[in-house]
Design a protein around this motif. Structure first.
Motif, PDB file in Angstrom:
ATOM      1  N   TYR A  59     -30.292  -0.953   9.401  1.00 35.28           N
ATOM      2  CA  TYR A  59     -30.248   0.374   8.774  1.00 35.28           C
ATOM      3  C   TYR A  59     -29.566   0.352   7.404  1.00 35.28           C
ATOM      4  CZ  TYR A  59     -31.992   2.287  13.158  1.00 35.28           C
ATOM      5  OH  TYR A  59     -32.777   2.573  14.241  1.00 35.28           O
ATOM      6  N   ASP A  60     -28.765  -0.674   7.143  1.00 34.33           N
ATOM      7  CA  ASP A  60     -28.146  -0.787   5.819  1.00 34.33           C
ATOM      8  C   ASP A  60     -29.189  -1.061   4.741  1.00 34.33           C
ATOM      9  OD1 ASP A  60     -25.528  -0.307   6.637  1.00 34.33           O
ATOM     10  OD2 ASP A  60     -25.256  -2.386   7.272  1.00 34.33           O
ATOM     11  N   ASP A  61     -30.347  -1.569   5.146  1.00 32.61           N
ATOM     12  CA  ASP A  61     -31.430  -1.824   4.191  1.00 32.61           C
ATOM     13  C   ASP A  61     -32.195  -0.552   3.819  1.00 32.61           C
ATOM     14  OD1 ASP A  61     -30.923  -4.476   3.966  1.00 32.61           O
ATOM     15  OD2 ASP A  61     -32.517  -5.147   5.316  1.00 32.61           O
ATOM     16  N   VAL A  62     -32.026   0.498   4.638  1.00 31.09           N
ATOM     17  CA  VAL A  62     -32.739   1.760   4.382  1.00 31.09           C
ATOM     18  C   VAL A  62     -31.884   2.554   3.395  1.00 31.09           C
ATOM     19  CG1 VAL A  62     -33.954   3.706   5.441  1.00 31.09           C
ATOM     20  CG2 VAL A  62     -33.560   1.624   6.768  1.00 31.09           C
ATOM     21  N   SER A  63     -32.070   2.264   2.127  1.00 33.61           N
ATOM     22  CA  SER A  63     -31.115   2.698   1.097  1.00 33.61           C
ATOM     23  C   SER A  63     -30.978   4.209   0.944  1.00 33.61           C
ATOM     24  CB  SER A  63     -31.500   2.090  -0.256  1.00 33.61           C
ATOM     25  OG  SER A  63     -32.834   2.444  -0.580  1.00 33.61           O
ATOM     26  N   SER A  64     -32.032   4.979   1.227  1.00 31.19           N
ATOM     27  CA  SER A  64     -31.961   6.431   0.996  1.00 31.19           C
ATOM     28  C   SER A  64     -31.369   7.214   2.171  1.00 31.19           C
ATOM     29  CB  SER A  64     -33.360   6.976   0.687  1.00 31.19           C
ATOM     30  OG  SER A  64     -33.853   6.394  -0.490  1.00 31.19           O
ATOM     31  N   LEU A  65     -31.002   6.521   3.239  1.00 25.75           N
ATOM     32  CA  LEU A  65     -30.377   7.213   4.373  1.00 25.75           C
ATOM     33  C   LEU A  65     -28.984   7.697   3.995  1.00 25.75           C
ATOM     34  CD1 LEU A  65     -31.122   5.058   7.559  1.00 25.75           C
ATOM     35  CD2 LEU A  65     -31.918   7.382   7.115  1.00 25.75           C
ATOM     36  N   ARG A  66     -28.635   8.885   4.438  1.00 25.79           N
ATOM     37  CA  ARG A  66     -27.260   9.362   4.236  1.00 25.79           C
ATOM     38  C   ARG A  66     -26.302   8.494   5.048  1.00 25.79           C
ATOM     39  NH1 ARG A  66     -25.916  13.796   6.419  1.00 25.79           N
ATOM     40  NH2 ARG A  66     -27.546  13.590   7.984  1.00 25.79           N
ATOM     41  N   LEU A  67     -25.059   8.415   4.614  1.00 28.09           N
ATOM     42  CA  LEU A  67     -24.069   7.556   5.260  1.00 28.09           C
ATOM     43  C   LEU A  67     -23.893   7.910   6.736  1.00 28.09           C
ATOM     44  CD1 LEU A  67     -21.923   5.338   5.093  1.00 28.09           C
ATOM     45  CD2 LEU A  67     -20.284   7.085   4.342  1.00 28.09           C
ATOM     46  N   GLU A  68     -23.782   9.231   7.030  1.00 35.43           N
ATOM     47  CA  GLU A  68     -23.586   9.650   8.424  1.00 35.43           C
ATOM     48  C   GLU A  68     -24.770   9.227   9.288  1.00 35.43           C
ATOM     49  OE1 GLU A  68     -22.726  13.611  11.202  1.00 35.43           O
ATOM     50  OE2 GLU A  68     -23.472  13.863   9.158  1.00 35.43           O
ATOM     51  N   ALA A  69     -25.998   9.427   8.770  1.00 30.86           N
ATOM     52  CA  ALA A  69     -27.194   9.054   9.528  1.00 30.86           C
ATOM     53  C   ALA A  69     -27.214   7.553   9.793  1.00 30.86           C
ATOM     54  CB  ALA A  69     -28.444   9.475   8.774  1.00 30.86           C
ATOM     55  N   ARG A  70     -26.857   6.765   8.773  1.00 30.95           N
ATOM     56  CA  ARG A  70     -26.843   5.305   8.937  1.00 30.95           C
ATOM     57  C   ARG A  70     -25.852   4.894  10.022  1.00 30.95           C
ATOM     58  NH1 ARG A  70     -25.966   3.947   3.846  1.00 30.95           N
ATOM     59  NH2 ARG A  70     -28.180   3.885   3.346  1.00 30.95           N
ATOM     60  N   GLN A  71     -24.681   5.521  10.000  1.00 30.15           N
ATOM     61  CA  GLN A  71     -23.641   5.199  11.006  1.00 30.15           C
ATOM     62  C   GLN A  71     -24.119   5.549  12.412  1.00 30.15           C
ATOM     63  OE1 GLN A  71     -20.404   7.521   9.410  1.00 30.15           O
ATOM     64  NE2 GLN A  71     -19.548   5.806   8.246  1.00 30.15           N
ATOM     65  N   LYS A  72     -24.734   6.743  12.558  1.00 28.79           N
ATOM     66  CA  LYS A  72     -25.185   7.188  13.882  1.00 28.79           C
ATOM     67  C   LYS A  72     -26.344   6.319  14.396  1.00 28.79           C
ATOM     68  CE  LYS A  72     -22.344  10.631  14.464  1.00 28.79           C
ATOM     69  NZ  LYS A  72     -22.753  12.031  14.398  1.00 28.79           N
ATOM     70  N   LEU A  73     -27.266   5.973  13.520  1.00 24.16           N
ATOM     71  CA  LEU A  73     -28.403   5.142  13.934  1.00 24.16           C
ATOM     72  C   LEU A  73     -27.943   3.750  14.346  1.00 24.16           C
ATOM     73  CD1 LEU A  73     -30.904   6.294  11.177  1.00 24.16           C
ATOM     74  CD2 LEU A  73     -31.173   6.678  13.639  1.00 24.16           C
ATOM     75  N   LYS A  74     -26.940   3.221  13.662  1.00 18.14           N
ATOM     76  CA  LYS A  74     -26.389   1.909  14.028  1.00 18.14           C
ATOM     77  C   LYS A  74     -25.652   1.992  15.362  1.00 18.14           C
ATOM     78  CE  LYS A  74     -24.322  -0.274  10.498  1.00 18.14           C
ATOM     79  NZ  LYS A  74     -23.587  -0.378   9.211  1.00 18.14           N
ATOM     80  N   MET A  75     -25.018   3.139  15.599  1.00 17.08           N
ATOM     81  CA  MET A  75     -24.260   3.323  16.840  1.00 17.08           C
ATOM     82  C   MET A  75     -25.176   3.445  18.053  1.00 17.08           C
ATOM     83  SD  MET A  75     -21.810   6.542  17.937  1.00 17.08           S
ATOM     84  CE  MET A  75     -20.950   6.538  16.371  1.00 17.08           C
ATOM     85  N   PHE A  76     -26.227   4.298  17.949  1.00 19.66           N
ATOM     86  CA  PHE A  76     -27.074   4.600  19.108  1.00 19.66           C
ATOM     87  C   PHE A  76     -28.293   3.687  19.234  1.00 19.66           C
ATOM     88  CE2 PHE A  76     -24.822   8.669  18.590  1.00 19.66           C
ATOM     89  CZ  PHE A  76     -24.418   8.893  19.891  1.00 19.66           C
ATOM     90  N   ARG A  77     -28.715   3.020  18.138  1.00 15.26           N
ATOM     91  CA  ARG A  77     -29.888   2.139  18.157  1.00 15.26           C
ATOM     92  C   ARG A  77     -31.055   2.799  18.889  1.00 15.26           C
ATOM     93  NH1 ARG A  77     -28.875  -1.414  14.337  1.00 15.26           N
ATOM     94  NH2 ARG A  77     -30.873  -2.298  14.981  1.00 15.26           N
ATOM     95  N   PRO A  78     -31.575   3.937  18.388  1.00 12.42           N
ATOM     96  CA  PRO A  78     -32.652   4.647  19.088  1.00 12.42           C
ATOM     97  C   PRO A  78     -33.905   3.790  19.242  1.00 12.42           C
ATOM     98  CG  PRO A  78     -32.442   5.445  16.835  1.00 12.42           C
ATOM     99  CD  PRO A  78     -31.265   4.561  17.082  1.00 12.42           C
ATOM    100  N   ALA A  79     -34.642   4.027  20.329  1.00 11.54           N
ATOM    101  CA  ALA A  79     -35.845   3.249  20.603  1.00 11.54           C
ATOM    102  C   ALA A  79     -37.051   3.768  19.840  1.00 11.54           C
ATOM    103  CB  ALA A  79     -36.128   3.269  22.105  1.00 11.54           C
ATOM    104  N   SER A  80     -37.033   5.057  19.476  1.00  8.56           N
ATOM    105  CA  SER A  80     -38.190   5.655  18.819  1.00  8.56           C
ATOM    106  C   SER A  80     -37.740   6.657  17.760  1.00  8.56           C
ATOM    107  CB  SER A  80     -39.063   6.368  19.849  1.00  8.56           C
ATOM    108  OG  SER A  80     -38.389   7.507  20.361  1.00  8.56           O
ATOM    109  N   ILE A  81     -38.701   7.054  16.920  1.00  6.30           N
ATOM    110  CA  ILE A  81     -38.422   8.081  15.913  1.00  6.30           C
ATOM    111  C   ILE A  81     -38.044   9.394  16.604  1.00  6.30           C
ATOM    112  CG2 ILE A  81     -39.514   9.558  14.177  1.00  6.30           C
ATOM    113  CD1 ILE A  81     -38.743   6.902  13.028  1.00  6.30           C
ATOM    114  N   GLY A  82     -38.715   9.693  17.715  1.00  8.17           N
ATOM    115  CA  GLY A  82     -38.401  10.913  18.460  1.00  8.17           C
ATOM    116  C   GLY A  82     -36.961  10.932  18.916  1.00  8.17           C
ATOM    117  N   GLN A  83     -36.509   9.818  19.471  1.00 10.34           N
ATOM    118  CA  GLN A  83     -35.122   9.734  19.937  1.00 10.34           C
ATOM    119  C   GLN A  83     -34.161   9.809  18.759  1.00 10.34           C
ATOM    120  OE1 GLN A  83     -33.477   6.039  21.761  1.00 10.34           O
ATOM    121  NE2 GLN A  83     -33.373   7.238  23.634  1.00 10.34           N
ATOM    122  N   ALA A  84     -34.508   9.168  17.658  1.00  6.90           N
ATOM    123  CA  ALA A  84     -33.646   9.206  16.463  1.00  6.90           C
ATOM    124  C   ALA A  84     -33.474  10.634  15.960  1.00  6.90           C
ATOM    125  CB  ALA A  84     -34.247   8.331  15.366  1.00  6.90           C
ATOM    126  N   SER A  85     -34.552  11.426  16.048  1.00  9.53           N
ATOM    127  CA  SER A  85     -34.502  12.803  15.535  1.00  9.53           C
ATOM    128  C   SER A  85     -33.565  13.689  16.337  1.00  9.53           C
ATOM    129  CB  SER A  85     -35.907  13.406  15.527  1.00  9.53           C
ATOM    130  OG  SER A  85     -36.361  13.632  16.854  1.00  9.53           O
TER     131      SER A  85
END
Length: 641
Positions: A593-619
């Protein structure tokens, strides 16, 4: 030296409602399973409210039964009052609730466990999880080291016995590091004075598992002989009892029921509580754990709802062979003298005698964000977790998680596809998804409002939604599955027949409609169109339905709901299609997720924490905005192959 160890397939730690379902699932799938409990007498114990089901929880029990769980069957054998809640509202929120004979419920479930093949019950405290760290994947030709991941190998008990195993299911409930508080008095025990589990928390922390501290509570139990029932309102069960289990014969549960009772607190009750808040461990700062928002203590109710002149208090029998009465709605951690004074201000309880004091209980639990949808820890292979340890509350929530964790522990050993239920398939899916994708800072309770597709996820159609999954997992018999297919066929055929059968605007039909307060016809109409009218029912239109065959009540119920709510159901099915499109957009687990440069910092932290399986789960992760999802979708389209 004697070899002090045994080999099994699965170790289930804890024999509450989650542990029982997990152990039965594993054993029924042919795996040698041992279930550990600090006391054999506490198997399927109901340390708090003596009932199963209720609003949204009834949905969970019926879904559990559809998948092959035991709770529904067990309450059908041991209930003493049954009631369908919310019947004045639509079918989406109808929910079954049964008062249990507490001792009989525990005894009956223990009997099931004791007679289950491949299942051993062991009274022992598990103190340590044994594990090793192995490389999961090697790419020697590229010179890339493999991913290292922890893997469980067994458990160790307090007496030193080691059980080697391939999977572990944690179902420790409220026993880990537990302490009970009644005013200034603190006992380091689990519920009902049972032994706490003292050592396992340290072992889990050593594995890198993040722990939390939660709190719940329970009201006092009164001596029935000290209650004045002339001052309180009697509450009866339903005349026609609906069973929880789809395999229970409805005629077998029609029996005489006991009554529950309703009374209320008053300003005098609230005054005593306010005057003694400094003696409450909750408000004195002694309690460290976070309590449940949706099942507050009476102290919390008085403080947070100061404008309320009174609060409901239900007085419920604990069983047929005891005089203990459960005082629902008045859980507390106040000192004993304050409790007695407080309870005695309530109508009917003026001369009450307390058998067991109310108390609060604090316990260790995990941050469920460490789990994936199968309830396996993402960082520890073979370690699964279910029930209150996951930060949920309630017997029903626990049992459902126990079954899912148990089935998936078995599937991981057998090399089969895991059992997963998404939000559009069941309340169980909503429950697990909420636990693993949201930061739950308090005990989680299931509610109908949490389910986006609740018109589809009704308690009456749980078998039609989930029986096939139970069959594919191996927990539903061929006979029961064929019965389901026959039911589906009968429903489909009857809906089709009603849509194709027309009646004309003749004198007989007009008289029929007038007699039932329904508008007359100007042209011919189908029986299905007439059934859509709120004042008409399937039973009523039988008067003009010449070709009707006798059908089971469960089939008729589905036919009527499907026709009456067809427009709403079709609309919700379209919403589910959109939801599933997002669920099918899978996110590679190795994504950086650190490579996804336009992600907000909070979103990057949460996505790294939860490692969602799908876009639906990430949302659905708190802190991940729709804009972040758009960024992620663009990144995946360009860079993820």
């Amino acid at each position: 030296m004697i070899d002090f160890r045994e080999k099994v397939d699965v170790c289930v730690i804890g024999a509450g409602h989650a542990g029982c379902e997990a152990a039965l699932a594993c054993a029924r799938l042919g795996l040698e399973t041992v279930i550990f409990t600090v006391s054999v007498d506490s198997i399927a114990l109901m340390p708090c409210n003596p009932n199963v089901g209720g609003s949204s929880k009834g949905h969970l029990v019926r879904e559990l039964d559809a998948l092959g769980g035991e709770m529904g069957k067990n309450i059908d054998k041991t209930f003493i009052q049954s009631k369908m809640l919310n019947v004045s509202k639509g079918p989406a929120v109808h929910s079954l609730r049964a008062q249990a004979d507490k001792a009989e419920y525990s005894r009956a479930m223990r009997k099931v466990l004791e007679n289950q093949e491949h299942l051993t019950i062991k009274q022992a405290e598990v103190c340590e999880i044994l594990w090793e760290e192995k490389e999961e994947r090697e790419e020697k030709e590229k010179g890339v080291p493999g991913n290292r991941k922890k893997r469980v190998t067994g458990v160790k008990t307090f007496t030193g016995m080691i059980y080697d195993c391939k999977a572990i299911v944690l179902c420790t409930g409220t026993y880990l590091g537990a302490r009970c508080l009644c005013g200034e008095s603190i006992t380091y025990t689990g519920p009902n004075g049972l032994q706490a589990a003292t050592y396992l928390t340290a072992s889990l922390r050593e594995m890198g598992i993040e722990m939390r501290r939660f709190k719940t509570g329970t009201p006092a139990r009164m001596d029935k002989r000290s209650i004045d029932f002339s001052k309180i309102e009697e509450q009866f069960g339903d005349e026609r009892i609906v069973p929880f289990s789809f395999s229970t014969d409805p005629e077998s549960v029609q029996k005489e029921q006991v009554s529950c009772w309703l009374t209320y607190t008053n300003e005098k009750t609230h005054e005593i509580i306010r005057e003694n808040l400094d003696r409450s461990p909750i408000y004195a700062g002694i309690i460290e754990g976070t309590g449940p928002r949706y099942c507050p203590s009476i102290e919390d109710k008085v403080v947070k709802f100061a404008d309320k002149e009174r609060h409901q208090v239900f007085i419920e029998p604990e069983g047929l062979h005891t005089n203990e009465m459960y005082i629902s709605g008045m859980s507390s951690s106040l000192p004993e003298d304050v409790q007695l004074a407080m309870y005695r201000t309530v109508p009917g309880l003026e001369h009450c005698k307390i058998v067991r004091n109310a108390y609060a209980i604090e316990y260790d639990c995990i941050n469920a964000g460490q789990l994936n949808a199968t309830l396996e820890f993402r960082t520890v292979k073979g370690l699964f977790s279910g029930g209150q340890l996951n930060g949920s509350s309630g017997y029903e929530e626990a049992a459902c998680q126990g079954l899912v964790a148990g089935v998936n522990a078995a599937m991981s050993i057998l090399g089969k596809e895991p059992l997963t239920i998404d939000r559009s398939e069941g309340y169980i899916g909503v429950l697990i998804d909420d636990l693993v994708t949201k930061e739950n800072r308090e005990p989680y309770r299931m509610m109908t409002s949490r389910a986006e597709y609740r018109l589809l996820l009704r308690q009456d159609n749980a078998d039609l939604r989930l029986r096939k999954k139970g069959y594919e997992a191996g927990l539903i018999s061929e006979e029961d599955y064929q019965a389901l297919l026959e039911k589906e066929k009968l429903i489909e055929e009857e809906i089709s027949r009603l849509k194709k059968t027309s009646v004309g605007a003749n004198r007989e039909i007009q008289n029929f409609l007038e007699a039932h307060g329904s508008a007359s016809l100007k042209t011919a109409a189908s029986l299905a169109e007439l059934l859509c009218r709120p004042e008409l029912s399937y039973e009523i239109i039988g008067e003009i339905d010449r070709d009707r065959k006798k059908l089971p009540a469960s089939v008729i119920e589905q036919v009527e709901i499907e026709i009456k709510y067809e427009g709403y159901i079709v609309r919700q099915k379209r919403q589910v299609e959109q939801y599933r499109k997002m669920e099918k957009k899978l996110i590679p687990q190795e994504i950086d997720y650190d490579d996804v440069s336009s992600l907000r910092l909070e979103a990057r932290q949460k996505l790294k924490m939860f490692r969602p399986a799908s876009i639906g789960q990430a949302s659905r992760i708190s802190g991940v905005s729709p804009a972040d999802i758009s960024v992620l979708l663009v990144y995946m389209e360009k860079f993820v192959k």
